[in-house]
Write an enzyme that holds these catalytic residues in place. Structure first.
Site, short mmCIF file in Angstrom:
data_model
loop_
_atom_site.label_atom_id
_atom_site.label_comp_id
_atom_site.label_asym_id
_atom_site.label_seq_id
_atom_site.Cartn_x
_atom_site.Cartn_y
_atom_site.Cartn_z
N VAL A 48 0.84 -1.20 0.00
CA VAL A 48 0.00 0.00 0.00
C VAL A 48 0.87 1.25 0.00
CG1 VAL A 48 -1.80 1.28 1.23
CG2 VAL A 48 -1.91 -1.21 1.10
N CYS A 49 1.96 1.23 0.75
CA CYS A 49 2.87 2.39 0.79
C CYS A 49 3.50 2.61 -0.60
CB CYS A 49 3.94 2.20 1.84
SG CYS A 49 3.29 2.08 3.52
N THR A 50 3.89 1.53 -1.25
CA THR A 50 4.46 1.65 -2.59
C THR A 50 3.44 2.25 -3.56
OG1 THR A 50 5.98 -0.20 -2.21
CG2 THR A 50 5.49 0.36 -4.51
N PHE A 53 2.99 6.16 -2.86
CA PHE A 53 4.05 7.05 -3.30
C PHE A 53 4.35 6.93 -4.79
CE2 PHE A 53 4.34 7.36 1.22
CZ PHE A 53 4.48 8.73 1.37
#
Length: 156
Positions: A48-50, A53
């Protein structure tokens, strides 16, 4: 729940990885000059972080009228490796000791049993250093409301 709207944003100095090495970034250096968006996130190299960003770097979410930083409790070295691997252009700040995450009340108690990390949260700080938008997502898997962030920035 992240820091309340209307609060004075707690000042900090954190390390930011750059191609030339680590540099110090101090929040108060932007006062009177630029609005700031802090995007707290749990961990580099996670799905999810990838997506969050890479979407920002790819222009899916535009955050005009502000300098934007991703903030996590990862080391600056892990952040740099992740940014390089995924072609992420958003600058990162390493809150390795969790001091800023705690000051902004954006700490998650335990990531996969590994201990505390940053929650997923979005904070908009105006040029006077006042929090104008504050959101912590219901779960680590939820994205911030980028339309609301953009609206908050447009109002500044």
């Amino acid at each position: 729940m992240a820091i309340p709207v209307g609060s004075k944003a707690p000042d900090f100095t954190l390390k930011s990885p750059t191609p030339d090495g680590l540099v110090d970034v101090t929040l108060s250096s932007f006062e009177g000059k630029q609005n700031v968006v802090l995007l707290f996130f749990p961990a580099a190299f996670t799905g999810v972080c990838t997506k969050e960003f890479c979407d920002i770097s790819g222009g899916r979410h535009t955050l005009p009228n502000a300098v934007t930083f991703g903030v996590s409790t990862d080391t600056a070295f892990a952040q740099a490796a992740w940014a390089k691997q995924e072609s992420i252009t958003t600058p990162f700040l390493s809150d390795y000791e969790s001091k800023v995450t705690k000051a902004y009340d954006a700490q998650f108690p335990s990531l996969a049993g590994l201990g505390p990390c940053a929650a997923r949260a979005a904070i908009v700080i105006d040029k006077q250093g006042i929090v104008r938008y504050s959101e912590q997502t219901p779960t680590l898997l939820d994205m911030p409301d980028f339309k609301a962030i953009e609206a908050a920035l447009a109002a500044l």
